[in-house]
Scaffold this motif. Structure first.
Motif, PDB file in Angstrom:
ATOM      1  N   GLN A   1      37.682  17.882  88.291  1.00 35.36           N
ATOM      2  CA  GLN A   1      37.736  18.191  86.869  1.00 35.36           C
ATOM      3  C   GLN A   1      39.015  18.944  86.549  1.00 35.36           C
ATOM      4  OE1 GLN A   1      34.484  20.598  85.005  1.00 35.36           O
ATOM      5  NE2 GLN A   1      33.988  18.523  84.370  1.00 35.36           N
ATOM      6  N   LYS A   2      39.625  18.515  85.460  1.00 35.84           N
ATOM      7  CA  LYS A   2      40.856  19.172  85.029  1.00 35.84           C
ATOM      8  C   LYS A   2      40.465  20.410  84.241  1.00 35.84           C
ATOM      9  CE  LYS A   2      45.115  18.187  82.632  1.00 35.84           C
ATOM     10  NZ  LYS A   2      45.695  17.427  81.540  1.00 35.84           N
ATOM     11  N   MET A   3      40.892  21.567  84.718  1.00 40.91           N
ATOM     12  CA  MET A   3      40.494  22.817  84.073  1.00 40.91           C
ATOM     13  C   MET A   3      41.369  23.072  82.849  1.00 40.91           C
ATOM     14  SD  MET A   3      38.106  23.758  86.073  1.00 40.91           S
ATOM     15  CE  MET A   3      37.816  25.511  85.835  1.00 40.91           C
ATOM     16  N   PRO A   4      40.774  23.619  81.796  1.00 39.81           N
ATOM     17  CA  PRO A   4      41.586  23.941  80.614  1.00 39.81           C
ATOM     18  C   PRO A   4      42.593  25.050  80.954  1.00 39.81           C
ATOM     19  CG  PRO A   4      39.219  24.160  80.177  1.00 39.81           C
ATOM     20  CD  PRO A   4      39.374  23.976  81.643  1.00 39.81           C
ATOM     21  N   ILE A   5      43.804  24.893  80.496  1.00 39.96           N
ATOM     22  CA  ILE A   5      44.823  25.931  80.693  1.00 39.96           C
ATOM     23  C   ILE A   5      44.704  26.886  79.505  1.00 39.96           C
ATOM     24  CG2 ILE A   5      47.317  26.360  80.854  1.00 39.96           C
ATOM     25  CD1 ILE A   5      46.270  24.759  83.184  1.00 39.96           C
ATOM     26  N   THR A   6      44.387  28.129  79.793  1.00 42.10           N
ATOM     27  CA  THR A   6      44.115  29.040  78.681  1.00 42.10           C
ATOM     28  C   THR A   6      45.196  30.109  78.518  1.00 42.10           C
ATOM     29  OG1 THR A   6      42.703  30.186  80.234  1.00 42.10           O
ATOM     30  CG2 THR A   6      41.595  28.830  78.567  1.00 42.10           C
ATOM     31  N   GLY A   7      45.837  30.091  77.371  1.00 45.38           N
ATOM     32  CA  GLY A   7      46.721  31.141  76.862  1.00 45.38           C
ATOM     33  C   GLY A   7      47.666  31.797  77.846  1.00 45.38           C
TER      34      GLY A   7
END
Ligand SMILES: [Zn+2]
Length: 303
Positions: free
Chosen positions: A175-181
């Motif tokens: 799963q591609k993890m969301p890149i956060t801020g």
């Protein structure tokens, strides 16, 4: 050996990896059923998929994967609860089953099959209401239908590989993890590269390798050039919610007259759990004593 799910993260936290491999759990699922090979293989894949998705969603209830078919298979269900116990079943139509078959021929010959993902909150949740996501049963594999579901409903890029025979079932999820801020450990571009690399590496995996290779060995073979963060393995168990007590309650609800009729006709009462198929047998003495016990308890003479 205990059945486990193993989880890893790319060091830059751009990609999540999960690997599940089930033997005892899967054998227990089939203990009271004699599924044809093609049916067992589809159900095994569904069980592996349910485990992969249940451990992945931040959710404390059960996750059910359900395929309602319009062919030889009427219904196929796999459930994984928050404690990673699973149960699964298949309902076949009363029609000849082809010797071989796949997702489309067994479940969707008329194009009316539905793939339903149910998130069922814990029983004590106030205002408990299950969430259902429905996707068409497209593609040749269960994994394809689920990848579609994950992108539509969860907005998560997910790749799933599944494999099963009568002895084992296994799955791999990326799963591609969301890149956060600002606190992200990597850039969007670098994360995209990691994702491309991870999926390309995993695409080399054959169905046979997924099923036959020990989990650590498989992860090492695929990702030996990457730095992975590993997490503690979590055990998976088989658990059906049926008990003899529940069957007794059901017989009591049926009533003494009905139970006596069955006894007269068959000399005993045999009830199989409609989910796991486990048989519960009551001979004439067992069955009669159910109602005697009720009478005594109702009179409060026995404590
Ligand atoms: Zn059961």
């Amino acid at each position: 050996m205990t059945d486990v799910i193993k989880k890893y993260l790319f060091e830059d936290r751009s990609v999540r990896i999960e690997s599940v491999h089930l033997t005892d759990t899967w054998l227990a699922a089939q203990a009271h059923h004699d599924y044809p090979r093609a049916v067992a293989s589809l159900l095994g894949e569904l069980v592996a998929a349910a485990v992969l998705l249940a451990t992945n969603l931040k959710f404390d209830g059960s996750l059910l994967l359900q395929i309602q078919g319009d062919g030889a298979i009427a219904l196929m269900v796999a459930e994984c609860r928050a404690d990673l116990s699973v149960r699964a079943t298949v309902k076949l139509r009363d029609q000849p089953l082809p010797d071989s078959g796949d997702l489309q021929t067994l479940l969707n010959p008329h194009g009316g099959a539905r793939f339903i993902v149910v998130l069922d909150p814990p029983r004590n949740t106030p205002g408990r209401q299950a969430y259902q996501g429905i996707v068409p049963l497209e593609g040749d594999r269960i994994s394809e239908a689920l990848e579609q579901y994950m992108i539509r409903s969860e907005q998560l890029h997910t790749k799933i590989w599944l494999s099963a025979d009568r002895q084992k079932c296994a799955g791999l999820l990326l799963q591609k993890m969301p890149i956060t801020g600002g606190n992200a450990l990597t850039s969007e571009a670098a994360a995209e590269q990691s994702w491309e690399r991870a999926t390309a590496l995993s695409n080399t995996l054959t169905s046979q390798e997924l099923l036959e290779t020990q989990q650590d060995t498989m992860i090492h073979r695929l990702f030996w050039e990457e730095t992975l963060l590993g997490f503690e393995a979590q055990p998976i168990t088989w658990k059906c919610s049926c008990t003899r007590e529940r069957v007794i309650d059901m017989l009591k609800m049926l009533g003494q007259t009905e139970v006596d009729d069955i006894l007269t006709e068959q000399g005993k009462i045999e009830v199989a759990c409609e989910f796991c198929g486990k048989p519960y047998l009551f001979d004439a003495i067992d069955a009669t004593s159910l109602f005697q016990a009720v009478t005594v308890a109702d009179n409060k003479t026995l404590h």
